[in-house]
Design an enzyme around this catalytic site. Structure first.
Site, PDB file in Angstrom:
ATOM      1  N   GLU A 153       1.254   1.977   7.731  1.00 15.82           N
ATOM      2  CA  GLU A 153       1.603   2.782   6.556  1.00 15.82           C
ATOM      3  C   GLU A 153       2.094   4.165   6.964  1.00 15.82           C
ATOM      4  O   GLU A 153       3.032   4.713   6.354  1.00 15.82           O
ATOM      5  CB  GLU A 153       0.399   2.848   5.613  1.00 15.82           C
ATOM      6  CG  GLU A 153       0.129   1.515   4.934  1.00 15.82           C
ATOM      7  CD  GLU A 153      -1.324   1.291   4.556  1.00 15.82           C
ATOM      8  OE1 GLU A 153      -2.067   2.283   4.397  1.00 15.82           O
ATOM      9  OE2 GLU A 153      -1.722   0.119   4.429  1.00 15.82           O
ATOM     10  N   TYR A 185      -9.668   4.006   3.033  1.00 16.43           N
ATOM     11  CA  TYR A 185     -10.210   2.859   3.763  1.00 16.43           C
ATOM     12  C   TYR A 185     -11.707   3.008   4.032  1.00 16.43           C
ATOM     13  O   TYR A 185     -12.417   2.011   4.198  1.00 16.43           O
ATOM     14  CB  TYR A 185      -9.444   2.660   5.070  1.00 16.43           C
ATOM     15  CG  TYR A 185      -8.098   2.024   4.868  1.00 16.43           C
ATOM     16  CD1 TYR A 185      -7.960   0.643   4.831  1.00 16.43           C
ATOM     17  CD2 TYR A 185      -6.959   2.797   4.692  1.00 16.43           C
ATOM     18  CE1 TYR A 185      -6.721   0.050   4.636  1.00 16.43           C
ATOM     19  CE2 TYR A 185      -5.717   2.222   4.493  1.00 16.43           C
ATOM     20  CZ  TYR A 185      -5.609   0.845   4.465  1.00 16.43           C
ATOM     21  OH  TYR A 185      -4.380   0.263   4.259  1.00 16.43           O
ATOM     22  N   ARG A 226       2.981  -1.371 -11.388  1.00 17.55           N
ATOM     23  CA  ARG A 226       3.521  -2.670 -10.999  1.00 17.55           C
ATOM     24  C   ARG A 226       4.725  -2.452 -10.089  1.00 17.55           C
ATOM     25  O   ARG A 226       5.393  -1.425 -10.151  1.00 17.55           O
ATOM     26  CB  ARG A 226       3.946  -3.483 -12.219  1.00 17.55           C
ATOM     27  CG  ARG A 226       2.840  -3.785 -13.214  1.00 17.55           C
ATOM     28  CD  ARG A 226       1.768  -4.701 -12.651  1.00 17.55           C
ATOM     29  NE  ARG A 226       0.795  -5.034 -13.688  1.00 17.55           N
ATOM     30  CZ  ARG A 226      -0.309  -4.328 -13.930  1.00 17.55           C
ATOM     31  NH1 ARG A 226      -0.572  -3.241 -13.215  1.00 17.55           N
ATOM     32  NH2 ARG A 226      -1.140  -4.698 -14.879  1.00 17.55           N
ATOM     33  N   GLN A 227       5.025  -3.476  -9.280  1.00 13.28           N
ATOM     34  CA  GLN A 227       6.170  -3.410  -8.382  1.00 13.28           C
ATOM     35  C   GLN A 227       7.339  -4.219  -8.966  1.00 13.28           C
ATOM     36  O   GLN A 227       7.122  -5.324  -9.505  1.00 13.28           O
ATOM     37  CB  GLN A 227       5.828  -3.956  -6.998  1.00 13.28           C
ATOM     38  CG  GLN A 227       4.989  -3.036  -6.153  1.00 13.28           C
ATOM     39  CD  GLN A 227       3.528  -2.997  -6.570  1.00 13.28           C
ATOM     40  OE1 GLN A 227       2.959  -4.014  -6.958  1.00 13.28           O
ATOM     41  NE2 GLN A 227       2.911  -1.829  -6.492  1.00 13.28           N
ATOM     42  N   TYR A 228       8.540  -3.677  -8.836  1.00 12.65           N
ATOM     43  CA  TYR A 228       9.753  -4.359  -9.295  1.00 12.65           C
ATOM     44  C   TYR A 228      10.841  -4.226  -8.236  1.00 12.65           C
ATOM     45  O   TYR A 228      11.114  -3.127  -7.750  1.00 12.65           O
ATOM     46  CB  TYR A 228      10.244  -3.765 -10.621  1.00 12.65           C
ATOM     47  CG  TYR A 228       9.230  -3.921 -11.738  1.00 12.65           C
ATOM     48  CD1 TYR A 228       8.994  -5.171 -12.323  1.00 12.65           C
ATOM     49  CD2 TYR A 228       8.497  -2.833 -12.193  1.00 12.65           C
ATOM     50  CE1 TYR A 228       8.052  -5.321 -13.327  1.00 12.65           C
ATOM     51  CE2 TYR A 228       7.552  -2.973 -13.197  1.00 12.65           C
ATOM     52  CZ  TYR A 228       7.335  -4.218 -13.762  1.00 12.65           C
ATOM     53  OH  TYR A 228       6.395  -4.366 -14.747  1.00 12.65           O
ATOM     54  N   HIS A 235       0.827  -1.211   0.000  1.00  9.52           N
ATOM     55  CA  HIS A 235       0.000   0.000   0.000  1.00  9.52           C
ATOM     56  C   HIS A 235       0.860   1.260   0.000  1.00  9.52           C
ATOM     57  O   HIS A 235       0.562   2.229  -0.709  1.00  9.52           O
ATOM     58  CB  HIS A 235      -0.918   0.001   1.219  1.00  9.52           C
ATOM     59  CG  HIS A 235      -2.083  -0.918   1.091  1.00  9.52           C
ATOM     60  ND1 HIS A 235      -3.056  -1.029   2.062  1.00  9.52           N
ATOM     61  CD2 HIS A 235      -2.459  -1.775   0.105  1.00  9.52           C
ATOM     62  CE1 HIS A 235      -3.962  -1.907   1.680  1.00  9.52           C
ATOM     63  NE2 HIS A 235      -3.618  -2.377   0.501  1.00  9.52           N
ATOM     64  N   THR A 287      15.702 -11.292  -8.482  1.00 11.97           N
ATOM     65  CA  THR A 287      16.079  -9.877  -8.373  1.00 11.97           C
ATOM     66  C   THR A 287      16.380  -9.409  -6.947  1.00 11.97           C
ATOM     67  O   THR A 287      17.415  -8.765  -6.736  1.00 11.97           O
ATOM     68  CB  THR A 287      15.019  -8.983  -9.039  1.00 11.97           C
ATOM     69  OG1 THR A 287      13.707  -9.351  -8.573  1.00 11.97           O
ATOM     70  CG2 THR A 287      15.067  -9.125 -10.551  1.00 11.97           C
ATOM     71  N   VAL A 326       6.199 -12.499  -2.453  1.00 16.56           N
ATOM     72  CA  VAL A 326       5.350 -12.913  -3.566  1.00 16.56           C
ATOM     73  C   VAL A 326       5.265 -11.772  -4.559  1.00 16.56           C
ATOM     74  O   VAL A 326       4.933 -10.649  -4.188  1.00 16.56           O
ATOM     75  CB  VAL A 326       3.931 -13.294  -3.076  1.00 16.56           C
ATOM     76  CG1 VAL A 326       3.033 -13.628  -4.259  1.00 16.56           C
ATOM     77  CG2 VAL A 326       4.010 -14.491  -2.136  1.00 16.56           C
ATOM     78  N   PHE A 327       5.582 -12.048  -5.831  1.00 19.35           N
ATOM     79  CA  PHE A 327       5.385 -11.051  -6.875  1.00 19.35           C
ATOM     80  C   PHE A 327       3.929 -11.150  -7.332  1.00 19.35           C
ATOM     81  O   PHE A 327       3.509 -12.159  -7.900  1.00 19.35           O
ATOM     82  CB  PHE A 327       6.322 -11.285  -8.053  1.00 19.35           C
ATOM     83  CG  PHE A 327       7.765 -10.971  -7.751  1.00 19.35           C
ATOM     84  CD1 PHE A 327       8.127 -10.276  -6.616  1.00 19.35           C
ATOM     85  CD2 PHE A 327       8.767 -11.361  -8.632  1.00 19.35           C
ATOM     86  CE1 PHE A 327       9.453  -9.973  -6.350  1.00 19.35           C
ATOM     87  CE2 PHE A 327      10.093 -11.040  -8.381  1.00 19.35           C
ATOM     88  CZ  PHE A 327      10.441 -10.365  -7.241  1.00 19.35           C
ATOM     89  N   PRO A 385      -0.386 -10.662  -6.280  1.00 19.99           N
ATOM     90  CA  PRO A 385      -1.226 -10.880  -5.097  1.00 19.99           C
ATOM     91  C   PRO A 385      -0.683 -12.014  -4.232  1.00 19.99           C
ATOM     92  O   PRO A 385      -0.258 -13.047  -4.744  1.00 19.99           O
ATOM     93  CB  PRO A 385      -2.586 -11.247  -5.705  1.00 19.99           C
ATOM     94  CG  PRO A 385      -2.581 -10.626  -7.059  1.00 19.99           C
ATOM     95  CD  PRO A 385      -1.158 -10.725  -7.536  1.00 19.99           C
TER      96      PRO A 385
END
Length: 411
Positions: free
Chosen positions: A140, A98, A206-208, A88, A280, A402-403, A405
């Site tokens: 957060e 929320y 996206r996350q990398y 998040h 990675t 986990v890449f 969900p």
């Protein structure tokens, strides 16, 4: 902690809610996107919405959180929520969002379960939701404070300095600040979010993982192009765009680094196990070890389809070679062409133990005091975790990323 009056209500209704979570989360997302369609275009992963994995991950997280509240009342659910909070934060989620989520999620519970949701049941599950939401909001806020930014203010412009093809389906991108100043700090194993504008105007994210160690003037991400194997799963929208269009000189919208799969400095023996593009974060950890503590014993495990599909293969061998107490074990489903013929060089061959087939750690000598880090497909990580437990590792000493969900809790 759940109130005493809500505990028996949640415990008694948890089976019914759990059995219906698939329908509840499907209705929840549909209702929320009807009200706020821009969330699907510019925040949520459209591919994960299409294939249902985001709904499955949400259902698993809610069920695990509620179960902990009623079955293990003396435990804090931070382990369940930490990964979600970091994701998040990398998206810039803020506390006000929320309220929207809670209204639609609890509305979906009432609509799916109907008359079974009495006012007392509705109040108990409202309490569950807000315990979960407020815990995430607090986590957060701490992450934003640690990054030195206001809540949700995580996005920055980054320029592509270099691009390199790292395997048949993976390209790396070196990122620098347009003003020439050094990039910000991060911990080995963390990731950034990347937002791109697609042809239909959607701004998908996206996350990398950052695939080099901290301390450089630049960051690097490595992106595998996600292709559809059977035509039913959508092509990776962001990875396809980056492979087709991202070139040196272009500006990308990139978040600050977040993520809870980070190298613990106090651990002695280490095991890093990856498969595919899960390599990675391990590259970042290995380079950091080579710079800061090269004598630490580490077992490095990687599995891939073939040497040609193995991204950063030569770099992995070089990094393992800089660690005198490291051992490198590689598994390829197809080892065709032999190791040295595919580019590693004869000199690199003795350092790596190269096998054909699926990764199998049962035959490795893994000390019981080892701390393990896993990243790759879920089935790979679950298999490796089970094997490490048989070696005597404590569950708390096995960490994973986990890449996409997080479906671990829903399996």
């Amino acid at each position: 902690m759940l109130s005493t009056q809500s505990v028996p209500i949640v415990r008694s209704t948890l089976p019914a809610v759990g059995a219906s979570l698939g329908a509840i989360t499907e209705l929840f997302y549909r209702r929320m996107f009807e009200e706020r369609p821009e969330l699907l275009s510019n925040l949520f992963n459209r591919a994960n919405q299409a294939n249902g994995t985001q709904r499955e991950a949400l259902a698993g997280a809610v069920a695990a959180f509620a179960t902990m509240l009623v079955e293990r009342t003396d435990e804090r659910p931070d382990a369940i929520l930490g990964r979600i909070a970091n994701k998040h934060a990398s998206l810039g989620i803020t506390a006000d969002q929320y309220t929207l989520v809670g209204r639609h999620l609890l509305g979906a519970v009432g609509e799916v379960l109907g008359d079974a949701v009495t006012p007392a049941v509705a109040a108990a599950w409202d309490e569950v939701y807000w315990l979960m939401a407020n815990a995430l909001i607090a986590m957060e806020a701490r992450l934003y404070a640690g990054a030195g930014v206001d809540n949700g203010v995580v996005w920055q412009d980054m320029e592509i300095a270099e691009r390199a093809e790292e395997s048949l389906d993976t390209a790396s991108f070196v990122l620098r600040r347009p003003d020439g100043l050094p990039t910000g700090p991060f911990l080995p194993g963390q990731y950034v979010s990347v937002q791109v504008e697609l042809p239909d105007g959607a701004k998908q994210i996206r996350q990398y993982s950052l695939s080099t160690a901290p301390g450089r003037k630049t960051w690097r991400i490595s992106v595998k192009r996600e292709r559809s194997a059977d035509g039913r799963v959508p092509e990776g929208e962001v990875s396809s765009w980056l492979h087709a269009h991202a070139r040196p000189g272009q500006i990308l919208k990139v978040s600050l680094p977040f993520g809870d799969l980070v190298l613990h400095e106090e651990a002695s023996h280490l095991l890093l196990a990856s498969a595919g593009i899960g390599i990675t974060p391990m590259l970042s950890m290995l380079e950091h070890l080579a710079v800061t503590s090269p004598e630490r014993p580490v077992i490095v495990i990687h599995a891939d389809r073939s040497p040609a599909h193995h991204a950063h293969r030569l770099e992995l061998v070089e990094l393992a070679g800089r660690l005198p107490s490291a051992s490198l074990h590689l598994w390829y489903e197809n080892k065709a062409g032999e190791w040295h013929e595919s580019g590693a060089g004869e000199a690199a061959e003795p350092k790596a133990h190269v096998h054909e087939g699926w990764a199998d750690v049962t035959g490795l000598a893994v000390p019981e005091n080892t701390t393990a880090y896993l990243c790759g497909p879920l089935s790979f990580m679950q298999t490796v975790r089970c094997d490490l437990l048989t070696h005597g590792l404590r569950p708390a000493a096995i960490h994973y990323e986990v890449f996409g969900p997080d479906l671990w809790l829903s399996k």
